[in-house]
Structures are given as structure tokens and as C-alpha cells.
Scaffold this motif. Structure first.
Motif, mmCIF file in Angstrom:
data_model
loop_
_atom_site.group_PDB
_atom_site.id
_atom_site.type_symbol
_atom_site.label_atom_id
_atom_site.label_comp_id
_atom_site.label_asym_id
_atom_site.label_seq_id
_atom_site.Cartn_x
_atom_site.Cartn_y
_atom_site.Cartn_z
ATOM 1 N N CYS A 263 0.538 2.782 11.183
ATOM 2 C CA CYS A 263 1.553 2.521 9.961
ATOM 3 C C CYS A 263 2.921 2.657 10.516
ATOM 4 O O CYS A 263 3.549 2.970 9.564
ATOM 5 N N ARG A 264 3.306 2.748 11.647
ATOM 6 C CA ARG A 264 4.518 2.963 12.006
ATOM 7 C C ARG A 264 5.826 2.192 11.581
ATOM 8 O O ARG A 264 6.820 2.267 11.587
ATOM 9 N N ARG A 265 5.187 0.831 11.269
ATOM 10 C CA ARG A 265 6.005 -0.045 10.943
ATOM 11 C C ARG A 265 6.049 -0.393 9.225
ATOM 12 O O ARG A 265 6.922 -1.254 8.710
ATOM 13 N N THR A 266 5.323 0.568 8.481
ATOM 14 C CA THR A 266 5.545 0.537 7.262
ATOM 15 C C THR A 266 6.293 1.781 6.475
ATOM 16 O O THR A 266 6.575 2.729 7.139
ATOM 17 N N PRO A 267 7.197 1.198 5.812
ATOM 18 C CA PRO A 267 7.087 -0.087 4.849
ATOM 19 C C PRO A 267 8.017 -1.216 5.654
ATOM 20 O O PRO A 267 7.860 -2.226 5.211
ATOM 21 N N HIS B 8 0.878 -1.251 0.050
ATOM 22 C CA HIS B 8 0.040 0.150 0.086
ATOM 23 C C HIS B 8 0.943 1.190 0.256
ATOM 24 O O HIS B 8 0.523 2.303 -0.869
ATOM 25 N N TRP B 9 1.736 1.304 0.889
ATOM 26 C CA TRP B 9 2.896 2.489 1.053
ATOM 27 C C TRP B 9 3.597 2.677 -0.373
ATOM 28 O O TRP B 9 3.806 3.478 -0.940
ATOM 29 N N LEU B 10 4.095 1.382 -1.297
ATOM 30 C CA LEU B 10 4.601 1.554 -2.334
ATOM 31 C C LEU B 10 3.732 2.100 -3.442
ATOM 32 O O LEU B 10 4.082 2.891 -4.247
ATOM 33 N N VAL B 11 2.556 1.624 -3.359
ATOM 34 C CA VAL B 11 1.521 2.114 -4.468
ATOM 35 C C VAL B 11 1.272 3.640 -4.166
ATOM 36 O O VAL B 11 1.263 4.538 -5.136
ATOM 37 N N TRP B 12 1.220 4.111 -2.840
ATOM 38 C CA TRP B 12 0.960 5.198 -2.560
ATOM 39 C C TRP B 12 2.167 6.370 -3.225
ATOM 40 O O TRP B 12 1.916 7.301 -3.720
ATOM 41 N N ILE B 13 3.367 5.986 -2.901
ATOM 42 C CA ILE B 13 4.593 6.597 -3.298
ATOM 43 C C ILE B 13 4.645 6.515 -4.932
ATOM 44 O O ILE B 13 4.931 7.672 -5.464
ATOM 45 N N LEU B 14 4.286 5.450 -5.656
ATOM 46 C CA LEU B 14 4.304 5.630 -6.950
ATOM 47 C C LEU B 14 3.203 6.478 -7.695
ATOM 48 O O LEU B 14 3.394 6.861 -8.692
ATOM 49 N N VAL B 15 1.982 6.581 -6.964
ATOM 50 C CA VAL B 15 0.941 7.463 -7.505
ATOM 51 C C VAL B 15 1.617 8.878 -7.220
ATOM 52 O O VAL B 15 1.415 9.833 -8.290
ATOM 53 N N LEU B 16 2.248 9.175 -6.315
ATOM 54 C CA LEU B 16 3.061 10.353 -5.961
ATOM 55 C C LEU B 16 3.843 10.650 -7.029
ATOM 56 O O LEU B 16 3.951 11.862 -7.549
ATOM 57 N N CYS B 17 4.742 9.783 -7.531
ATOM 58 C CA CYS B 17 5.665 9.766 -8.381
ATOM 59 C C CYS B 17 5.143 10.221 -9.851
ATOM 60 O O CYS B 17 5.779 10.789 -10.597
ATOM 61 N N GLY B 18 3.763 9.772 -9.989
ATOM 62 C CA GLY B 18 3.307 9.777 -11.357
ATOM 63 C C GLY B 18 2.778 11.160 -11.506
ATOM 64 O O GLY B 18 2.968 11.870 -12.430
ATOM 65 N N ILE B 19 2.178 11.690 -10.145
ATOM 66 C CA ILE B 19 1.687 13.150 -10.187
ATOM 67 C C ILE B 19 2.824 14.003 -10.718
ATOM 68 O O ILE B 19 2.858 15.029 -11.302
#
Length: 137
Positions: free
Chosen positions: A132-136, A62-73
Motif C-alpha cells: 500500500c505504499r502508493r496509497t492514497p 479503500h483508504w478513504l473509507v478506512w479514514i472515514l470510518v475512523l472519523c465516524g468513530i
């Protein structure tokens, strides 16, 4: 600010794109793209860790998808800002904008820096998150 962002986006020479980089620098285009990247990375990661902060989203993917969406933006922002401003610069001249792949390369570099900054911000702020403190990791 342009002097701060230019070496980052040019990769200290690794991503320098000749006249394209010179045009970005002389028109102060590194600054709005860089500030957008920094501010959006901080805000998006704060939203992930402090607003969304739910056990269902406390997974690395979920964290990775969140960052990849941010990268796309941020890819789109860099492409839009550089294309629109440099197209306006060359409007009315005998030749069209001489750059094609440079817009994409610059946008990918912005996405790369977005990932790096978002990862760093993530490491800095995740400790105060409840779920989410242990994510990623």
C-alpha cells in the motif's frame, strides 16, 4: 495537555463555542478526546499499512473509507465524552444541559482533526508498506 488541544479544537477562535468551550476546558475534556484522536489515528493507519497491507486494499477509495470510518468513530467518541461529562456536570441543577448543537459541532471538529491527522500519519508511514505504499497516491 488541555492547553495543547484547546486551541486546535477551538480552531484558534474559529470553532469557539462560548460557554460550551469554557466547560470543556475547565473540565479537561479536550485532553481525553484529543489523545483518543491521536492514538486511534496512528494505530488505525498502522493497521491499514502494515497489517491489512494487501493489493486488493491498495486503492484510494479503500483508504478513504478506512479514514472515514475512523472519523465516524472519533465523532462518536467526542460526542459521548462531552455529552456524558457535561450532563454529569449539570445534573442536579435547576436547568438541563444548555447545549444541544454544540455537542455535534465539537464532534464534527474532532472528525475533521481525525481526517487531518490520519492523512498526515498516512504520508509519514506509507513508505514502509509493502503493498500500500502508493496509497492514497
Amino acid at each position: 495537555m488541555n492547553e495543547i488541544f484547546a486551541p486546535l479544537y477551538e480552531g484558534w477562535g474559529l470553532f469557539w463555542l462560548g460557554d460550551f468551550s469554557n466547560d470543556l476546558y475547565s473540565n479537561n475534556l479536550y485532553t481525553p478526546v484529543g489523545l483518543t484522536m491521536l492514538v486511534s489515528s496512528i494505530i488505525w493507519m498502522a493497521i491499514y499499512y502494515y497489517v491489512i497491507d494487501h493489493p486488493r486494499f491498495a486503492k484510494a477509495w479503500h483508504w478513504l473509507v478506512w479514514i472515514l470510518v475512523l472519523c465516524g468513530i472519533n465523532f462518536a467518541v467526542a460526542n459521548y465524552v462531552s455529552f456524558s461529562q457535561l450532563t454529569e456536570l449539570y445534573t442536579g441543577q435547576e436547568k438541563d444541559v444548555p447545549y444541544y448543537s454544540e455537542f455535534t459541532t465539537f464532534s464534527f471538529v474532532n472528525a475533521l482533526w481525525t481526517f487531518i491527522v490520519a492523512f498526515a500519519v498516512s504520508l509519514l508511514i506509507k513508505g514502509k508498506s509493502v503493498m500500500c505504499r502508493r496509497t492514497p497516491f
